[in-house]
Design an enzyme around this catalytic site. Structure first.
Site, PDB file in Angstrom:
ATOM      1  N   GLU A 115       1.427   0.031  -4.921  1.00 52.65           N
ATOM      2  CA  GLU A 115       0.627   1.241  -5.122  1.00 52.65           C
ATOM      3  C   GLU A 115       1.586   2.410  -4.959  1.00 52.65           C
ATOM      4  OE1 GLU A 115      -3.251   3.706  -3.464  1.00 52.65           O
ATOM      5  OE2 GLU A 115      -2.044   2.518  -2.071  1.00 52.65           O
ATOM      6  N   ASP A 124       0.813  -1.203   0.000  1.00 51.21           N
ATOM      7  CA  ASP A 124       0.000   0.000   0.000  1.00 51.21           C
ATOM      8  C   ASP A 124       0.855   1.264   0.000  1.00 51.21           C
ATOM      9  OD1 ASP A 124      -2.645   1.424   0.540  1.00 51.21           O
ATOM     10  OD2 ASP A 124      -1.498   2.018   2.319  1.00 51.21           O
TER      11      ASP A 124
END
Length: 618
Positions: free
Chosen positions: A304, A268
């Site tokens: 990400e 993330d």
């Protein structure tokens, strides 16, 4: 088959001496282990501190299933930061887990090549009515039948309360107990592998959640106060004493891959990681995976990264990723969102001038922003050139948990976009050489929203609810207080309940029609395109005129002596029907809304037409 990851942190069950406990807390003295045998009374044991700040103790009478916690010198009792299981939530004691008790049956599983991936992002708590690992295991067969080849689980690290997206996790090694036990998760992975499904887990290494993070109390060395993030002091990846902190997260990555037989991680928001080290933590995690589990099976690392750093996705001479296997492609999402919904607020403004042309570029090249200035960011340049990367370095989608859940009412794109254009955009994603991803429910146009939900303590819960409503106050639709009051309370249980998928919809119209369309597209992808994706190395080419998107990619041959292939894709996102002077060459892969007439290939608004051409000498 037994699987366990041995790490220097936490509680390690030994076959001959009980359990070894280890806590790194260089600033602390006088730490006591509080051990509670299963069904017995608690007992306190002083731990021994060494010169490097490790507090250790071996208990011969400790066993699997016992509870334990650490009591600091000031009396505060905390769970183990490396707990494998915390059944009484993040403030309660940890539970000793012997990973060797689980019997694996997926002994022949070696993973799947990345070019075969069709990813399905799911949240365990809302994927089924029950919201458990066991209930998810009973549903994944339907995903395999559809053509999904990888399920991506939103973060599992133990979070405060009974419900959360997962990005507020504080115990990185403990699957949240609201979903079940560690063995329940292993059974889900074991079953997925039996169906040919890879399992990816979303991990959050850029921050800890706001409630239940006791590392500030026992080990402030985990944070670097000189580096700030949206969540406060940055995790200490590059400051003094950062070596052990880096090892903590490297072991966490290895733990999911080795002990739970996970096939890859989605990292993330790595743009929010503060790391100026000579070797970025992403690179070091990749090297640790390559030196360990990736020697025996395929292991993938998905990023990400809002900064669009193509350098983290480069391949070596053998075509293997040096760091990230792929990256979530928000650029493609943003262009498609503007194109299908007409929304131009916030960051969508960067894609509003020519959304069809920008979608064409994203399909061909991956990133749209490859170093150009971003008006939304005040002219700051964003991204790096990505044309040297294979298309499979990009995970593309029309929505994710972020893009749905960060809307005030959690609306899905099919609930607000132009139906013809939404269908066309889904087809473009599924028929491109990118790795496609569906968010749970996409496959049958689920009617349930996906809202932002959490379960914090009263004071924090109130602040979160007020903050969320204030955040939307800048939008015209929420200018007045009454409109903001209609935004669901993230902490209310009904907000969570409303976000659960309604599986019965799959068999009713119009949801069943969407399901059939998705299955047709995925069948065409697997039969006709996937065999040619493994050797494709570079970007495609594109053009767009009056909303007619035209993209072509050079693919690979399936065997020596066979011709290479060229994939052609036409999609009409214009306001009117369009005519292409000549249909693209090659065998038909898929066609919807397109028909040949005297003038050429006529494409209705929302039409998609794809062919696969043999390339002589390729």
């Amino acid at each position: 088959m037994k699987r366990a990851h041995r790490m220097p942190f936490g509680a390690t069950v030994s076959s001959d001496r009980g359990v070894d406990f280890a806590l790194w807390a260089p600033s602390a003295d006088g730490i006591t282990l509080v051990h509670t045998p299963d069904g017995g009374a608690a007992a306190s044991h002083a731990m021994q501190r060494d010169a490097d700040g490790w507090h250790r103790l071996t208990l011969a009478n400790a066993r699997h299933g016992d509870s334990y916690a650490y009591r600091l010198a000031d009396g505060l009792t905390i769970p183990d930061p490396a707990s494998r299981y915390n059944p009484d939530d993040v403030h309660g004691p940890s539970r000793i887990v012997d990973p060797n008790r689980f019997e694996w049956t997926d002994t022949d599983w070696r993973g799947r090549p990345w070019h075969e991936a069709v990813v399905y992002e799911l949240h365990v708590g809302t994927f089924t009515e029950e919201g458990t690992f066991q209930a998810a295991r009973e549903r994944i067969g339907e995903l395999a039948e559809l053509g999904i080849t990888a399920i991506e689980l939103m973060p599992l690290a133990d979070f405060p309360g009974a419900r959360n997206w997962g990005y507020d996790g504080v115990l990185q090694f403990a699957p949240d107990a609201s979903y079940g036990t560690p063995d329940d998760l292993k059974a889900l992975v074991n079953a997925a592998h039996g169906l040919g499904l890879m399992v990816l887990v979303d991990v959050v290494y850029n921050h800890f959640g706001p409630e239940g993070n006791y590392l500030h109390a026992c080990c402030p060395e985990f944070f670097n106060a000189a580096e700030r993030t949206p969540w406060g002091a940055a995790i200490n990846f590059d400051g003094e004493q950062s070596r052990t902190v880096r090892d903590f997260f490297i072991h966490n990555a290895l733990y999911w891959i080795e002990e739970f037989h996970i096939d890859g991680l989605r990292m993330d928001a790595i743009h929010a990681i503060r790391d100026s080290s000579e070797k970025h933590i992403v690179q070091e995690i990749r090297e640790a995976l390559n030196a360990g589990p990736a020697r025996e099976r395929l292991v993938h690392l998905v990023l990400e990264n809002d900064a669009n750093l193509a350098s983290l996705l480069v391949r070596d001479g053998a075509g293997l990723p040096v760091a990230g296997t792929a990256q979530w492609n928000d650029d493609l999402h943003h262009a498609a969102h503007v194109l299908t919904t007409g929304e131009r607020d916030g960051y969508y403004a960067d894609y509003a001038d020519d959304p069809a042309g920008r979608l064409a570029r994203a399909l061909a090249e991956g990133f749209i922003y490859q170093g150009q200035p971003s008006a939304f960011r005040g002219g700051e340049r964003r991204g790096e050139p990505s044309t040297q990367l294979p298309s499979t370095a990009f995970v593309s989608y029309l929505q994710t948990h972020d893009q749905v859940g960060n809307r005030a009412f959690g609306e899905r794109i099919h609930a607000m976009g132009d139906p013809a254009l939404v269908r066309a955009a889904f087809a473009c994603v599924l028929l491109s050489p990118h790795v496609p991803m569906l968010f749970m429910g996409d496959e049958f146009a689920a009617s349930s929203p996906f809202l932002y939900f959490c379960d914090f303590g009263p004071e924090l819960a109130s602040a979160v609810a007020e903050g969320r409503r204030a955040e939307f106050g800048g939008f015209a639709a929420f200018a007045d207080e009454a409109a903001r009051a209609r935004i669901p309370d993230p902490n209310a249980e009904e907000t969570f309940a409303a976000s659960k998928l309604r599986w019965r919809e799959r068999g009713t119209q119009p949801h069943f029609a969407r399901l059939c369309e998705m299955q047709q597209l995925l069948d065409a992808r697997h039969r006709l395109l996937v065999p040619h994706l493994a050797g494709a190395r570079h970007a495609g080419s594109h053009r767009c005129e009056n909303g007619l998107v035209q993209v072509q990619w050079e693919l690979a041959s399936t065997a020596a002596g066979e011709p290479a292939r060229r994939l052609h894709l036409l999609a009409n996102f214009g306001a009117q029907s369009a005519t292409q002077a000549a249909a693209p060459p090659g065998a038909l892969v898929y066609s919807s809304g397109a028909a040949a007439d005297a003038a050429g290939l006529r494409l209705e608004r929302g039409a998609v037409h794809a062919t696969l051409e043999d390339v002589a000498g390729g």
